[in-house]
Design a protein around this motif. Structure first.
Motif, PDB file in Angstrom:
ATOM      1  N   THR A 230      -2.432   1.017  -5.469  1.00 23.37           N
ATOM      2  CA  THR A 230      -3.709   1.308  -6.107  1.00 23.37           C
ATOM      3  C   THR A 230      -4.064   0.211  -7.104  1.00 23.37           C
ATOM      4  O   THR A 230      -5.179  -0.296  -7.124  1.00 23.37           O
TER       5      THR A 230
ATOM      6  N   ARG B  72       0.820  -1.216   0.000  1.00 19.30           N
ATOM      7  CA  ARG B  72       0.000   0.000   0.000  1.00 19.30           C
ATOM      8  C   ARG B  72       0.847   1.256   0.000  1.00 19.30           C
ATOM      9  O   ARG B  72       0.387   2.318  -0.382  1.00 19.30           O
ATOM     10  N   THR B  73       2.066   1.140   0.491  1.00 20.68           N
ATOM     11  CA  THR B  73       2.894   2.339   0.607  1.00 20.68           C
ATOM     12  C   THR B  73       3.587   2.682  -0.708  1.00 20.68           C
ATOM     13  O   THR B  73       4.203   3.734  -0.816  1.00 20.68           O
ATOM     14  N   LEU B  74       3.520   1.778  -1.693  1.00 20.19           N
ATOM     15  CA  LEU B  74       4.191   2.046  -2.962  1.00 20.19           C
ATOM     16  C   LEU B  74       3.254   2.780  -3.905  1.00 20.19           C
ATOM     17  O   LEU B  74       2.139   2.323  -4.147  1.00 20.19           O
ATOM     18  N   PRO B  75       3.698   3.893  -4.452  1.00 20.17           N
ATOM     19  CA  PRO B  75       2.833   4.618  -5.392  1.00 20.17           C
ATOM     20  C   PRO B  75       2.505   3.733  -6.598  1.00 20.17           C
ATOM     21  O   PRO B  75       3.382   3.027  -7.095  1.00 20.17           O
ATOM     22  N   GLY B  76       1.299   3.773  -7.042  1.00 18.14           N
ATOM     23  CA  GLY B  76       0.907   3.001  -8.222  1.00 18.14           C
ATOM     24  C   GLY B  76       0.617   1.556  -7.897  1.00 18.14           C
ATOM     25  O   GLY B  76      -0.468   1.062  -8.167  1.00 18.14           O
ATOM     26  N   VAL B  77       1.589   0.885  -7.290  1.00 15.61           N
ATOM     27  CA  VAL B  77       1.440  -0.547  -7.021  1.00 15.61           C
ATOM     28  C   VAL B  77       0.239  -0.810  -6.112  1.00 15.61           C
ATOM     29  O   VAL B  77      -0.598  -1.669  -6.394  1.00 15.61           O
TER      30      VAL B  77
ATOM     31  N   ARG C  77      -7.246  -2.320  -6.956  1.00 21.37           N
ATOM     32  CA  ARG C  77      -8.248  -2.299  -8.027  1.00 21.37           C
ATOM     33  C   ARG C  77      -8.419  -3.663  -8.681  1.00 21.37           C
ATOM     34  O   ARG C  77      -9.412  -3.931  -9.323  1.00 21.37           O
TER      35      ARG C  77
END
Lengths: 348, 247
Positions: free
Chosen positions: B78, B71-76, B82
């Protein structure tokens, strides 16, 4: 005998709305509002007393008016609105004095209702998808707002333990959106620029302002001691909030977003309070089944709250009018309420 | 978004890994169940393979429970949420299994399995603290173990660089064979190993659901028993395997 209700923060959005709602209830005999400034909404029969934010005169008022219910709406949950020192005074010291007055020996108070916020849960990567009332936050407390709200809740919890004969209800409200209220989120949406963090699209929850007032009314009318989450059904992605609200997303870098947000804030383009930073990264959801089981029914879902805002905003944009400003005239109000010259019971 | 990703991933599933299932009928077609599997590969390819497989073959969504680190990684983060991923939290698992009666997938070994080097391949790590057993007991759902062969060799780790990991705030920083051959591209490229998945008999627990706590010893015993069954199955499957690439 009808209920005698004291509302704190009559001059704030919630105090005013709550007083208006209670005025419509025939079983509420007397409504007394405290405020640091003049009320901002027209009120029929609510009595207004000006006080400082620390309520030093409160215990005298409680004794003199024999109120049985205190509705504490005057908790600041928006750190943009006031400086942090004032925030502490209002939230912590104000609540402290309020509870001292309510718990005084021989006080007539039977019920205390506190309007808190789901900010107490914070937002962190280790959070469950839905917080229940008994869950604790997983992330550290970083912002002054969250710290002060947590402190308030501790005060209230201790108060409830010390006074088991009183009904103490704490309502934790999710982020509010609606036709009128101005929060950092609605401010950004009105300005068509909603900050987000690049690469993150968290799920967030909202509650409509009417549901907030209805929930406060509900706990005023029923016996529901304890802590309850209040939020609309479901969650929606932050990007969808922007698209429903008719705003563009403003991506901030994932590392040190504040650095970029602050200049934009200074320019007056966006509002990005510290507690929003983790929210737009990890989102937040709360379980609302407890209040629902107590008998409360929501009118709006989370998405419904955003839509309600968007509809009101479309109208504002189309007509260009701002909301009519109400001015409280002390002397006129006093005249209409207390002068023997006024014939009461006649529709004026 | 979910359907787009599914469509993009499908060729990978079908032609790259050529995923082959055995005993798929043992996964319940309705009601909640907790799927568990062995975990492997620096950036594990087994989770999407299982999720995609069950979804396409059985038409049921699978919610993959992953370390909150993602969850803390941008993009990954989300992307993961999804496409059916959920941060691993006991409450989240309980809601999926009990309230929504859906399938959840968890890897009890956690990152200890994905960070292990190639020399430790197919040796199951400790099954956490047995939390997965406790959740299944509380939710009153069966555990369905799945043994995966092939994921280990798709992105094998030669060694780890703990200092780099610490500097980058990652759980581990692997040097994989893929990355030595292909450079940075190697971190997103798997070797086309043959994936074979065997679903084992569902395990049910004869305990009262909905309790706050369960006997620690019972939980640990069950976790260890499941681990032993899966380890035996893996050895069994490896005995029958003739080629890493063709199965």
């Amino acid at each position: 005998m009808g209920r005698r209700v004291l509302i704190t923060g009559l001059d704030t959005f919630w105090g005013g709305r709550m007083a208006q709602a209670l005025e419509a209830k025939p079983d509420v005999e007397m409504i007394l509002g405290l405020g640091t400034k003049d009320p901002r909404v027209p009120l029929e029969r609510t009595e207004f007393v000006r006080s400082d934010q620390k309520y030093s005169i409160l215990s005298r008022i409680v004794r003199a008016t024999q109120v049985d219910t205190i509705v504490h709406t005057f908790l600041e949950t928006n750190s943009v609105a006031v400086p942090s020192r004032v925030l502490h005074e209002i939230n912590v010291i104000g609540t402290l004095n309020l509870l001292a007055a309510a718990g005084a020996r021989g006080a007539s108070v039977r019920k205390v209702i506190v309007k808190s916020s789901t900010h107490v849960y914070g937002s962190a990567e280790q959070d469950p998808a839905w917080f229940r009332e008994e869950d604790h936050r997983t992330g550290p407390v970083r912002t002054k707002l969250e710290r002060s709200l947590l402190e308030v809740e501790t005060l209230v919890r201790d108060f409830a333990d010390d006074n088991p004969h009183l009904d103490v209800t704490v309502l934790r409200f999710a982020n509010v959106l609606g036709t009128d209220i101005i929060t950092p989120i609605s401010h950004n949406l009105r300005r068509r620029l909603l900050p987000c963090i690049a690469g993150f699209d968290p799920l967030v929850q909202f509650v409509e302002e009417d549901d907030v007032v209805r929930a406060l009314e509900f706990v005023t009318a029923h016996r529901v001691p304890g802590t309850y989450n209040v939020a609309g059904d479901g969650k929606l992605p932050w990007s969808e909030v922007a698209s429903i609200g008719g705003a563009h997303l403003l991506p901030l870098p994932p590392v040190r977003p504040r650095l970029f947000a602050v200049p934009m804030e200074r320019l007056g383009r966006i509002q990005f309070p510290p507690e929003m930073e983790t929210l737009v990264k990890y989102g937040r959801g709360v379980d609302t089944s407890a209040l629902r089981q107590a008998g409360f029914a929501y009118r709006y879902t989370s998405a419904g709250a955003v839509q309600s805002f968007a509809r009101a905003n479309n109208l504002r944009r189309a007509t260009g009018t701002s909301d009519p400003e109400y001015r409280y005239e002390q002397d006129v109000e006093q005249f209409f309420r207390h002068s023997p010259a006024v014939v009461r019971g006649v529709d004026t | 978004m979910r359907s787009i990703v599914r469509r993009l991933y499908d060729p990978m599933y079908r032609y790259w890994f050529r995923v082959e299932w055995e005993g798929l009928e043992k996964i319940p077609t309705d009601g909640g169940a907790l799927l568990i599997a062995n975990h492997a590969g620096a950036i594990p390819a087994d989770a999407p393979a299982i999720m995609h497989g069950v979804e396409t073959e059985l038409g049921r969504p699978v919610y993959g429970l992953a370390d909150y680190f993602f969850r803390t990684l941008p993009g990954v983060g989300t992307m993961w949420s999804r496409t059916g991923g959920v941060p691993a939290h006991p409450d989240n698992a309980y809601r999926i299994l009990h309230d929504q009666k859906q399938l959840a997938l968890v890897f009890p070994e956690g990152t200890k399995a994905t960070s292990k080097t190639y020399s430790d391949r197919y040796r199951l790590r400790r099954f956490g603290r047995g939390g997965f057993v406790e959740i299944a007991m509380r939710a009153g759902v069966p555990i369905v173990p799945i043994a995966v062969v092939g994921a280990e060799e798709s992105m094998p780790i030669l060694f780890r660089m703990p200092k780099v990991a610490k500097a980058l705030k990652l759980p581990y920083f692997p040097i994989t064979v893929n990355s030595l051959l292909l450079g940075p591209v190697g971190y997103v490229t798997y070797f086309p190993t043959k994936f074979k998945l065997r679903v084992l008999d569902p395990i049910t627990f004869d305990v009262e659901p909905g309790l706050e706590r369960y006997s620690r010893s019972r939980v640990m015993d069950e976790a260890e028993r499941i681990r032993a069954i899966m380890q035996d199955t893996l050895h069994d499957m490896l005995r029958e395997r003739r080629s890493i690439w063709f199965g």
